[in-house]
Design an enzyme around this catalytic site. Sequence first.
Site: not given
Length: 508
Positions: A48, A74, A150-151, A291
Amino acid sequence: MTHNRSFAEFILSVAEGPRMTTIATRSDNNSKQTNMTLTEDRELHEECGVFAVFGVHDAAMLAYYGLHALQHRGQEACGIVRVNNREFKRIKGEGLVTEVFNEENLATLNGEMAIGHVRYSTKGNGGEGNENIQPFMFRHSTGDFSLAHNGSLVNALQLKKYLEDSGTLFHSTSDSEILAHLIKKESDCHDRLYAIVDALNMIEGAFAFIIMTASRIYVCRDKHGLRPLSLGKFNGGYVVSSETCAFDVVGAEFIRDVEPGEVVVIGKDGLTSVDYSKFKRYNMCAMEYIYFARPDSDIEGTNVHAFRKESGKLLYHEAPADGDIVVGVPDSSLSAAVGYSEASGIPYEMGLIKNRYVGRTFIRPSQELREKGVRMKLSAVRGIVNGKRVVLIDDSIVRGTTVRRIIGMLRQSGAKEVHMRIASPPMTHPCYYGVDTSSREELICTRAKDVEAVRESIGADSLAYLSLEALYKAGGRSELCAACFTGDYPTPTEIYQSVEGVSRAKRL
Ligand code: SF4
């Protein structure tokens, strides 16, 4: 484990780390059929992106544009919570930001504080309801609050058991809810900030947390520095984003990155900062540069496009190929392909075209739809590649399926040779920090016995990877998380060893 070593030892181990540039060459020009049965494409997914706004009129509207700029992080679901006169209101749903929000529903989110979240799920293929869609909202006698994350937490199972044993009821299967319950527990005996600091000291892993109370926003980044999080200012107020590209989109000015182990409190008196941990590392996820992140984002002072382009140049110097044209796999490999072309003098060509109008169907993480999606997503340009020796640049190989299809497509369109160059080292280990790299067994670099076996499997004429040394050099960095290439995880291994047996579906 990196955290148990001295900094000097860590640097030394990086400097002495194995050079992974190995070139495997095909013995003939006939495309070989692979006998490996791979079930998924190479696509990596992060979970996310988060965005927050404080002290700005129509904060939710700004959050909408911020989330739109973070959509690449996301696509499964998204949500925004705003506070107005201490009242919390949330809109969330499955789908893209433009599908969940419209002018009408955004107009109901009036207020000067908002937090938002875009989400990818490893199991978001329907049937799980929307309880895992963030931001979460919690009610508590010491004050309501909302949270976005996030994570991934590597000690989530242990903490969940501890909390459930002491009577906590979880509403979702997300790691992110754990922090909220820890804060609630600590809030009974502490000021909110100290409750957050104590709770953060109980969790281990990768995180960028944004916590919004009725009057403040708390911005927290893990002590290992694994996930990016930046602060900006806008019209006398503040914004927070997983990536700086969102600042440019909304017209905000970058202030600084949130430091590892730091909690920044945004309130009516401005910004204040405390460290929840004195242990600090700058182990930014290498895959953010390679990426995930948008090329127009700057992460810890390095522009993502510049990083990728430099990695492409270094890749050429480490693994030159004889070719007529350089082609990058859109989109994340284009910068590296430009770098390879510049360094080699081989012209860069648009040999692959991405269909930008593939809808959300492609993004759904189910195998069947992925299979269809890849064919919908990319085409080889016959007029460009026909009769050419193609140097094909990709950012990484995960399972090998997609790149095998792309090489097949190039050959069908007349490419005489395809020399594969990868702008990262071989991926040999799973990620425990929220990136869906799959299990070790699914990674082609661990399944195949060597680089030559991978080359044969994907049907390339030659194959080479960027070395670990060059990866650090591309960003001028002395620290990075490169655990999916090395197995050298920045957090204590004993924690995720116990998590390893648990299905990835547990990680959200
Ligand atoms: Fe990123 Fe790989 Fe580290 Fe996961 S293991 S945080 S994907 S570098």
